[in-house]
Design a protein around this motif. Structure first.
Motif, PDB file in Angstrom:
ATOM      1  N   ALA A  52      30.844  75.789  33.025  1.00  9.89           N
ATOM      2  CA  ALA A  52      29.863  75.596  31.957  1.00  9.89           C
ATOM      3  C   ALA A  52      28.544  75.201  32.610  1.00  9.89           C
ATOM      4  O   ALA A  52      28.448  75.066  33.838  1.00  9.89           O
ATOM      5  CB  ALA A  52      30.339  74.518  30.990  1.00  9.89           C
ATOM      6  N   ALA A  53      27.521  75.014  31.777  1.00 10.72           N
ATOM      7  CA  ALA A  53      26.221  74.589  32.291  1.00 10.72           C
ATOM      8  C   ALA A  53      25.504  73.768  31.239  1.00 10.72           C
ATOM      9  O   ALA A  53      25.795  73.856  30.042  1.00 10.72           O
ATOM     10  CB  ALA A  53      25.372  75.796  32.692  1.00 10.72           C
ATOM     11  N   ILE A  54      24.576  72.971  31.693  1.00 11.87           N
ATOM     12  CA  ILE A  54      23.687  72.225  30.804  1.00 11.87           C
ATOM     13  C   ILE A  54      22.262  72.543  31.231  1.00 11.87           C
ATOM     14  O   ILE A  54      21.963  72.585  32.430  1.00 11.87           O
ATOM     15  CB  ILE A  54      23.977  70.712  30.852  1.00 11.87           C
ATOM     16  CG1 ILE A  54      23.097  69.960  29.857  1.00 11.87           C
ATOM     17  CG2 ILE A  54      23.838  70.153  32.253  1.00 11.87           C
ATOM     18  CD1 ILE A  54      23.519  68.522  29.635  1.00 11.87           C
ATOM     19  N   MET A  55      21.386  72.818  30.263  1.00  8.45           N
ATOM     20  CA  MET A  55      20.042  73.295  30.597  1.00  8.45           C
ATOM     21  C   MET A  55      18.995  72.642  29.702  1.00  8.45           C
ATOM     22  O   MET A  55      19.098  72.677  28.473  1.00  8.45           O
ATOM     23  CB  MET A  55      19.979  74.822  30.442  1.00  8.45           C
ATOM     24  CG  MET A  55      18.636  75.418  30.830  1.00  8.45           C
ATOM     25  SD  MET A  55      18.660  77.237  30.878  1.00  8.45           S
ATOM     26  CE  MET A  55      18.730  77.604  29.116  1.00  8.45           C
ATOM     27  N   ALA A  56      17.994  72.049  30.308  1.00  9.93           N
ATOM     28  CA  ALA A  56      16.885  71.477  29.550  1.00  9.93           C
ATOM     29  C   ALA A  56      16.126  72.595  28.846  1.00  9.93           C
ATOM     30  O   ALA A  56      15.929  73.680  29.404  1.00  9.93           O
ATOM     31  CB  ALA A  56      15.955  70.709  30.483  1.00  9.93           C
ATOM     32  N   ILE A  57      15.677  72.318  27.614  1.00 12.17           N
ATOM     33  CA  ILE A  57      14.955  73.338  26.869  1.00 12.17           C
ATOM     34  C   ILE A  57      13.602  72.837  26.362  1.00 12.17           C
ATOM     35  O   ILE A  57      12.674  73.620  26.193  1.00 12.17           O
ATOM     36  CB  ILE A  57      15.817  73.888  25.709  1.00 12.17           C
ATOM     37  CG1 ILE A  57      15.231  75.189  25.172  1.00 12.17           C
ATOM     38  CG2 ILE A  57      15.993  72.858  24.627  1.00 12.17           C
ATOM     39  CD1 ILE A  57      15.249  76.349  26.134  1.00 12.17           C
ATOM     40  N   GLU A  58      13.491  71.519  26.101  1.00 11.49           N
ATOM     41  CA  GLU A  58      12.203  70.998  25.652  1.00 11.49           C
ATOM     42  C   GLU A  58      12.143  69.497  25.854  1.00 11.49           C
ATOM     43  O   GLU A  58      13.162  68.824  25.972  1.00 11.49           O
ATOM     44  CB  GLU A  58      11.946  71.330  24.184  1.00 11.49           C
ATOM     45  CG  GLU A  58      12.965  70.775  23.213  1.00 11.49           C
ATOM     46  CD  GLU A  58      12.643  71.121  21.768  1.00 11.49           C
ATOM     47  OE1 GLU A  58      11.449  71.133  21.402  1.00 11.49           O
ATOM     48  OE2 GLU A  58      13.597  71.373  20.993  1.00 11.49           O
ATOM     49  N   ASN A  59      10.887  69.001  25.922  1.00 12.94           N
ATOM     50  CA  ASN A  59      10.633  67.582  26.129  1.00 12.94           C
ATOM     51  C   ASN A  59       9.586  67.117  25.130  1.00 12.94           C
ATOM     52  O   ASN A  59       8.662  67.862  24.803  1.00 12.94           O
ATOM     53  CB  ASN A  59      10.162  67.341  27.568  1.00 12.94           C
ATOM     54  CG  ASN A  59       9.765  65.907  27.838  1.00 12.94           C
ATOM     55  OD1 ASN A  59       8.601  65.553  27.717  1.00 12.94           O
ATOM     56  ND2 ASN A  59      10.736  65.076  28.187  1.00 12.94           N
TER      57      ASN A  59
END
Length: 276
Positions: A52-59
């Motif tokens: 699996a993966a975890i990915m930042a999308i917005e801040n």
């Protein structure tokens, strides 16, 4: 143990977010697989080196990570969840040093931008952009040079044996990053699904987007984000990335049926339970 790909090395905020999501989901703590780029997250999953993966999308301070929207559209990995992590930036050094001893502080450019105000009255410190927050911490230990510090997470300080000399130095305390969970093995109960992410294009004519948004509103869909990105090779044509929240899954299905005839290339990027 589940292997979750993260962008960055041990001690980065992606690692913290991964642990937070799986802990809240009542699942075992995953093993993190360090990747050099966001594209590498997908390569790791495709190669079988990550499950699996975890990915930042917005801040909340810096806005959206626009290249990552394109990755979501291009690769067929559905969003199965999200997590919001408060980004707490800490100034850390080799043990025994003080802020007055520092001459150089390293970190990712976003971390520097988020903490620049703290250093305004410390002109003797030079801020140096680095590729990654956690790596800046790791390299302070590797180099072992007095007078050099890093801005990174408290997890990085713990992992690499650094001493936090100033905690939470970010200018805006309500600084959160939203991370998406790409984990095909997660089964989201339909009764808990209350958020969806999608991508689509529209005919290049006046009012096309307004028409779609009006229909979504009619069906009680709460638009929480909209992002447009140009379609390469097609002048003034755009991909629209939309997040919507809802209380009734059947109502959401009805809304999709109503707007589909107005769209082209509709791609449901994920249906999942909202974190907030």
């Amino acid at each position: 143990m589940k292997r979750v790909a993260i962008q960055g090395i041990k001690g980065c905020f992606h690692e913290q977010a991964a642990y937070l999501f799986y802990e809240r989901a009542g699942l075992p703590k995953p093993e993190v697989v360090a990747c050099g780029s966001f594209l590498d997250l997908y390569k790791a999953m495709d190669a079988g080196s990550a499950d699996a993966a975890i990915m930042a999308i917005e801040n909340t301070v810096s806005g959206g990570l626009l290249p990552n929207f394109e990755l979501l559209r291009k690769y067929d990995r559905k969003i199965k969840g999200e997590v919001f992590l408060r980004i707490k930036q800490n100034l850390m050094t080799l043990p025994g040093q003080k802020i007055e001893d520092l001459r150089e502080v390293r970190s990712h450019y976003m971390a520097i931008n988020q903490t620049r105000q703290y250093f305004e009255d410390k002109p003797w410190i030079r801020l140096v952009e680095y590729g990654d927050t956690a790596k800046s911490a790791a390299d302070v230990v590797r180099d072992g040079v007095p007078g050099v510090g890093a801005i990174a997470s408290d997890l990085a300080a713990e992992i690499y044996g650094l001493e936090i000399v100033a905690e939470s130095i970010e200018t805006h305390k309500q600084n959160f990053t939203r991370f998406l969970i790409l984990d095909d093995s997660l089964q989201v109960d339909q009764s808990r699904i209350n958020k969806a992410s999608m991508c689509f294009t529209l005919p290049h004519k006046p009012g096309s987007l307004t028409h779609v948004l009006t229909i979504l509103s009619f069906y009680d869909m709460n638009l929480t984000r909209i992002q447009s990105l140009p379609i390469p090779g097609q002048e003034w044509q755009y991909f629209f990335y939309v997040d919507i929240k809802f209380e009734d899954y059947e109502r959401y299905i009805q809304a999709l049926s109503a707007v589909k005839p107005l769209m082209t290339d509709l791609n449901i990027l994920g249906e999942y339970e909202a974190a907030i």
